[in-house]
Design an enzyme around this catalytic site. Structure first.
Site, PDB file in Angstrom:
ATOM      1  N   ASP A 183       0.861  -1.174   0.000  1.00 39.91           N
ATOM      2  CA  ASP A 183       0.000   0.000   0.000  1.00 39.91           C
ATOM      3  C   ASP A 183       0.904   1.231   0.000  1.00 39.91           C
ATOM      4  OD1 ASP A 183      -1.706   2.110   0.526  1.00 39.91           O
ATOM      5  OD2 ASP A 183      -2.758   1.128   2.183  1.00 39.91           O
ATOM      6  N   HIS A 184       0.912   1.958  -1.123  1.00 42.60           N
ATOM      7  CA  HIS A 184       1.850   3.078  -1.258  1.00 42.60           C
ATOM      8  C   HIS A 184       1.499   4.240  -0.330  1.00 42.60           C
ATOM      9  CE1 HIS A 184       5.277   4.827  -3.000  1.00 42.60           C
ATOM     10  NE2 HIS A 184       5.148   4.346  -4.235  1.00 42.60           N
ATOM     11  N   ARG A 185       0.307   4.250   0.253  1.00 45.44           N
ATOM     12  CA  ARG A 185      -0.040   5.293   1.219  1.00 45.44           C
ATOM     13  C   ARG A 185       0.738   5.114   2.518  1.00 45.44           C
ATOM     14  NH1 ARG A 185      -6.339   4.291   1.673  1.00 45.44           N
ATOM     15  NH2 ARG A 185      -5.401   2.233   2.050  1.00 45.44           N
TER      16      ARG A 185
END
Length: 445
Positions: A417-419
Site C-alpha cells: 500500500d503506497h499510502r
C-alpha cells in the site's frame, strides 16, 4: 419463563448472517454446548452452540434465510419444567407483525410525509393521492393498512432501488410477507405507482448499470453467492479501487532452506514436521521486525506501526478462502508455527475457526507454489498494508558463489500500500526476506 435464542455475532464485522441449517427441531431437548445451528457469516460457515438448557418450542427463522440481523430472535427455548405450549404462545403473538402494532395508530401521518416530500403543501397532496391511485386498484388495499405492505427491510430497500411498488407483489414469506426472493423475480419498475414521480429517477442509476445475464443459448448454472463470496468480492474490489498497490518481485534460492528443513524434520515428531510454508511464514515475520516501517497499517491521518508480526495466511476452503492468523510469529519456534498452522488450516476447512483466529494480522502471506504457480501478484487484504505472494520452487539457472549453476529458485512478490509504505521500504523488506530464506540458520538464532 421462555428463553430467546438470538442470531449471534460470530465476527467483529458481522451485522447479518444466513441461517444455513438447523441441527435441532422443535421438541428437541438441548443442553449447554450442544450444536444447534450452522450460521453463514461474511467469513465462514460456523456452528452455534447452545448456552442454556431446555426444550426447543419454536424455530422462528427458516433454514436458508438470508440477512438475519444480529440479535434477532431465531428460536424459543422452554426451561426445564416449563409447559411447552405456554412458552410457545407469546412467541406466536410477538412474531406476528410487531411493526404493524406500532403504526396503525397513525396511518395518515405515515402516509403524508412519504408523499409530500416534493410538495410544500401536505393537505392537497393527501387529497390527490387517492385520485392518482384510483386507476391502479392493486396498490389501494395496501395503503389502507397502517404498515401498508408486509415486507422485510431488505425487500423495501431493494424495491426502492428497483422502482418496484411493493403493493403489486405477492409475498412468499410468512403471513404473505414480501422477502428478497420476491423482489428478485420482479422486473425493475414493476407496478410503479403513477404518483411516485421521483421513483423512476431514483431507480435510474441502478438500471443504467445492469448485471448482465448469461449469453443466450449457452448452458449455464446460476449459483447463489454465499455471504463469504459476497464479502470477498466487495472487499477485494474495494482494495483495488481505493488502495494504491505497487509490486516488488525477487528470486530466492531455496536450496539452503530445503536442506535445513530436511535436517530438522529428521529430528522432529510427525505432528511437528515442517513445510516450506512454515519457514516462509517465519522468514516474513522476522523480515517485518527487521524493517518495522513495513509492518504498518494506513489509518487516515494516522499510521499504525506494530511491535510484533502477526501473519495472516491464506487458506483455500470450499467456496472461498479465509486467513487464519499466526500471532507473534517472529517469536515462535518453527515447530510451534508448524503445529499451529496445521491445526488452523484443518479447522478452517471444516468451518470451525473462532472469529479471533481469523481476525487481525499485520501482514498476509499467500502461497500458490503447491499448484505449480511460478509467480503472481496478490491483492492487499484491507486494512493491512502488504501481502507476500509466493510461487513454486523450481530448478533454474542461478548464479551461486559467482558461478552459474542450477538451483532451486522461488519467485516472491510483495504487494504494498503506497499510502503507508514507500518503494525503498518495500525493497528493504524484500531484501531482508531473501537473505533470511537463503541463510535460514538465522531463523533459529
Amino acid at each position: 419463563m421462555p428463553i430467546d435464542i438470538t442470531m449471534p455475532a460470530l465476527s467483529p464485522t458481522m451485522e447479518t448472517g444466513t441461517l444455513a441449517k438447523w441441527l435441532v427441531k422443535e421438541g428437541d431437548t438441548i443442553k449447554p454446548g450442544d450444536v444447534i445451528a450452522e450460521i453463514e457469516t461474511d467469513k465462514a460457515t460456523m456452528e452455534v452452540e447452545a448456552v442454556d438448557e431446555g426444550t426447543i418450542v419454536k424455530l422462528l427463522v427458516a433454514e436458508g434465510t438470508d440477512e438475519v440481523p444480529v440479535g434477532k430472535v431465531i428460536a424459543v427455548l422452554a426451561e426445564e419444567g416449563e409447559e411447552v405450549s405456554a412458552a410457545a404462545a407469546p412467541k406466536e403473538e410477538t412474531k406476528a407483525e410487531p411493526k404493524a402494532a406500532e403504526k396503525p395508530a397513525e396511518p395518515a401521518k405515515a402516509e403524508t410525509p412519504a408523499e409530500t416530500k416534493a410538495e410544500p403543501k401536505p393537505e392537497p397532496k393527501a387529497e390527490e393521492a387517492p385520485k392518482a391511485a384510483a386507476p391502479a386498484p392493486a396498490p389501494a388495499p395496501a395503503k389502507s393498512s397502517g404498515d401498508r405492505v408486509k415486507a422485510s427491510p431488505l425487500a423495501r430497500r431493494l424495491a426502492e432501488a428497483k422502482g418496484v411498488d411493493l403493493a403489486s407483489l405477492t409475498g412468499s414469506g410468512p403471513n404473505g410477507r414480501i422477502v428478497k426472493a420476491d423482489l428478485d423475480k420482479a422486473p425493475a419498475g414493476a407496478g410503479a405507482p403513477a404518483t411516485a414521480g421521483a421513483a423512476p429517477s431514483a431507480a435510474a442509476a441502478p438500471v443504467a448499470a445492469p448485471i448482465h445475464g448469461a449469453p443466450e443459448g449457452v448452458p449455464a448454472e446460476t449459483i447463489k453467492l454465499s455471504n463469504m463470496r459476497k464479502t470477498i468480492a466487495r472487499r477485494l474490489a474495494e482494495s483495488k479501487q481505493t488502495v494504491p498497490h505497487f509490486y516488488l518481485t525477487i528470486d530466492v534460492r531455496l536450496d539452503p532452506l530445503l536442506k535445513l528443513r530436511s535436517q530438522l524434520n529428521a529430528a522432529l515428531s510427525e505432528d511437528k514436521k515442517l513445510s516450506v510454508n512454515d519457514l516462509v511464514i517465519k522468514a516474513l515475520a522476522l523480515a517485518l521486525i527487521e524493517v518495522p516501517d513495513a509492518n504498518v497499517q494506513f489509518a487516515g491521518d494516522n499510521l499504525y506501526k506494530f511491535g510484533r508480526a502477526d501473519i495472516s495466511v491464506a487458506v483455500a476452503i470450499p467456496g472461498g478462502l479465509i486467513t487464519p492468523v499466526i500471532r507473534d510469529a517472529d517469536n515462535k519456534r518453527l515447530s510451534q508455527i508448524a503445529v499451529e498452522m496445521k491445526d488452523l488450516a484443518a479447522r478452517a476447512r471444516d468451518g470451525k475457526l473462532k472469529p479471533e483466529e481469523f481476525s487481525g494480522g499485520t501482514a498476509s502471506l499467500s502461497n500458490l507454489g503447491m499448484f505449480g504457480i511460478k509467480q503472481f501478484d496478490a491483492v492487499i487484504n484491507p486494512p493491512q498494508a502488504m501481502i507476500l505472494a509466493v510461487g513454486s520452487g523450481e530448478k533454474r539457472p542461478y548464479v551461486v558463489d559467482d558461478a552459474l549453476a542450477i538451483a532451486t529458485v522461488m519467485s516472491a512478490t510483495g504487494s504494498f500500500d503506497h499510502r503507508a509504505i514507500d518503494g525503498a521500504v518495500g525493497a528493504q523488506l524484500m531484501a531482508a526476506f531473501k537473505r533470511l530464506v537463503e541463510n535460514p540458520l538465522a531463523m533459529l538464532a
